[in-house]
Design an enzyme around this catalytic site. Structure first.
Site, short mmCIF file in Angstrom:
data_model
loop_
_atom_site.label_atom_id
_atom_site.label_comp_id
_atom_site.label_asym_id
_atom_site.label_seq_id
_atom_site.Cartn_x
_atom_site.Cartn_y
_atom_site.Cartn_z
N HIS A 241 0.86 -1.18 0.00
CA HIS A 241 0.00 0.00 0.00
C HIS A 241 0.89 1.23 0.00
CE1 HIS A 241 -3.12 2.84 1.13
NE2 HIS A 241 -4.02 1.90 0.90
N ARG A 261 -6.25 10.24 -0.38
CA ARG A 261 -5.94 10.71 -1.73
C ARG A 261 -7.20 10.87 -2.57
NH1 ARG A 261 -3.08 6.97 -4.53
NH2 ARG A 261 -3.19 5.34 -2.94
#
Length: 585
Positions: A241, A261
């Protein structure tokens, strides 16, 4: 010799090892098929790794996008896996996911709903349509509680907690149970079963930075399965990740959700550059998970990281009210762990080992391994995700594969006329444990750290031949210390023995991973070889590892062919593009 007291025996039709979503869904299925089921787990039953899954679960329900279909779900998954997924495994998941989610909802799982009462769905990375159902940002926890409650309602025996399975018992190619011990008292139990189902998760704790907690996902399931005679596949395919916490040390690697994000978070290096402009100027922070992780790793490796070796994830241009509405868990997480207000100060983040995409080889229909009577489900299996996992597919996999594996194990238990239960095998397993207990010159914990450092440095986000060879040599050095590990029961119980076994099993999983990474001489999905930076069409193969007298061996086979119907789906289904409300996986 051990001072753990007597060894007891328990007999059942189906033994399930692991009490997460896959294991408990398997237990429900086997119980409903008429089997006497026993479930054992290392952790408290409501604290299995499933509780850390936050984002959601995928299924083509069509709530928000009526055009969605299992066919599109199939296409998205195969493409995102860089065509290394087994087509039939993906087909089963895509076809059965919607019904599995509706079943959970019928059991009372508190998924978010639309104003008219239907199960809500949202975009998740690399899905063409909105097909991810969710329960806030605690989807895994909501699912696990629902499944355990359902198991209790129908009469599945309570989970035997704090129990470590040290050996799967196999004679003449058939698994007939397991030897386990209580982590507190050391008392041993021989579980005799007509069928055994392994649902033990992955091996991402083998890396220094990881989203897995301490004492979970150290690869013990992979080691147990290898020693039992099963095969693993594609162990080199590990998803990193892009964003994990950097400090404090005890939470290093803890997940910082992709939603940051997705809600506008920007990535900067220590020089103030929004560096994704260099790597994907069109999609920037909304690029694919594997590309963002590699970009971040490169920035840090080339000296543009913070003093802690991190990068900056900045959401401060959003209002505090917006953050509290959209990212409440992240806001609390940084306040609690760092006393940092993310509405005012950027977060320090770095890539973190997140998911094992390879695993044990199972039959797509039944989840049987090559060892008779031995089944597996969940993250411990391979075949679904290929070289890059679609978020939300893993939770769907747990309940679909768990159900299928539980039903198949129950059928095997009912139909098998003779179950060989070898006293010799049981005695050998006990003697092996006896030999581990006693004073020694080495402690398992520091050696585990050595393994994690080796894997992070040489078999992490970026890999090459020289580094992988160094990793193998270092793992060999650690293996040489196994006979001299100090294992003594004390006030903390028998954790020393569990740590020593974790180390032994983890070494097998690590070696299989490194050997696979050496063999895959290309860059594909989450597997990045700096010395082979391009995807090689000739390596659209799966790598299989097994354990023999001389150690880990490896072979390759082409990815199984898809049916004409599935080939047509890949040819015609639309492809995902990044958009204003779509975060690519």
């Amino acid at each position: 010799m051990t001072d753990s007291g007597s060894t007891s025996t328990r007999v059942c039709n189906v033994l399930v090892v692991g009490s997460g979503a896959a294991g408990m869904r398997a237990a429900i299925a086997a119980h409903e098929a008429g089997s006497d089921v026993v479930v054992v787990g290392k952790r408290p039953h409501l604290d299995a790794h499933t509780v850390l899954a936050s984002g959601g679960i995928n299924g083509a329900l069509g709530t928000r996008d009526a055009e969605d279909s299992w066919q599109q779900h199939y296409a998205d998954t195969v493409r995102e896996g860089y065509f290394l997924s087994h087509p039939r495994v993906v087909e089963i998941m895509a076809r059965e996911a919607a019904a599995a989610i509706e079943e959970l909802a019928g059991w009372g799982c508190e998924f978010a709903r639309t104003d008219d009462g239907r199960l809500d769905q949202r975009y998740f990375g690399a899905h063409y349509y909105r097909r991810t159902c969710y329960a806030g940002d605690f989807t895994g926890r909501a699912m696990l509680r629902t499944i355990h409650r359902r198991a209790q309602e129908i009469g599945v025996r309570p989970v035997i907690e704090d129990t470590y399975v040290a050996r799967l018992l196999v004679a003449d190619g058939t698994c007939f149970g397991a030897l386990a011990f209580d982590l507190h008292s050391g008392e041993r139990t021989v579980f005799l079963a007509d069928a055994v189902l392994v649902c033990t998760g992955g091996h991402t704790r083998l890396w220094r930075r990881t989203t897995s907690r301490r004492d979970e996902n150290f690869g013990d399931g992979f080691g147990l399965l290898l020693e039992a005679g099963a095969e693993l596949m594609d162990m080199e395919l590990v998803q990193f990740h892009p964003t994990g916490m950097m400090w404090p040390e005890d939470v290093a690697g803890q997940l910082v959700t992709e939603a940051v994000r997705g809600e506008g978070g920007r990535l900067y290096n220590a020089e103030g550059e929004r560096f994704m402009q260099r790597y994907d100027p069109e999609r920037m922070e909304l690029s694919t998970r594997d590309r963002v992780a590699l970009a971040m790793y490169t920035e840090i490796a080339e000296g543009r990281g913070t003093p802690r070796g991190a990068l900056l994830l900045d959401i401060t241009h959003r209002s505090k009210d917006f953050i509290l509405e959209k990212l409440p868990r992240m806001y609390r997480q940084f306040i609690e762990q760092e006393m940092l207000d993310i509405s005012k100060v950027p977060m320090e983040v770095a890539p973190t080992a997140h998911y094992s995409m390879g695993g044990v080889v199972v039959d797509p229909e039944t989840h049987a391994t090559v060892v008779a009577g031995l089944y597996a489900a969940g993250e411990v299996t391979g075949g679904l995700h290929g070289a890059n996992r679609l978020g939300g597919n893993s939770l769907a996999e747990t309940i679909i594969a768990g159900r299928r594996a539980g039903e198949a194990a129950a059928r095997f238990a009912e139909e098998d006329e003779v179950v060989l239960r070898s006293r010799r095998v049981i005695a050998e397993a006990g003697a092996e444990l006896d030999a581990l207990v006693g004073p020694g010159e080495e402690l398992a914990r520091p050696l585990q750290r050595t393994v994690r450092d080796l894997m992070w440095r040489h078999c992490g986000v970026s890999r090459n031949e020289a580094g992988l060879r160094s990793a193998l040599a270092g793992l060999g050095d650690v293996r040489a210390t196994l006979p001299s590990i100090d294992v003594r029961p004390g006030a903390e119980g028998w954790s020393d023995l569990a740590h020593a076994l974790d180390l032994r099993m983890g070494l097998l999983a690590a070696e299989a991973t490194v050997v696979g990474a050496l063999a895959r001489r290309e860059t594909r999905g989450a597997h990045n070889r700096t010395d082979f930076p391009d995807l090689d069409p000739g390596l659209q193969v799966n790598f299989y590892t097994s354990l023999g007298d001389s150690g880990i061996s490896i072979r390759s086979e082409p990815v199984p062919s898809a049916s004409p119907e599935l080939d047509e789906i890949i040819r015609t289904a639309p492809k995902v593009e990044a958009g204003a409300d779509r975060l690519l996986e």
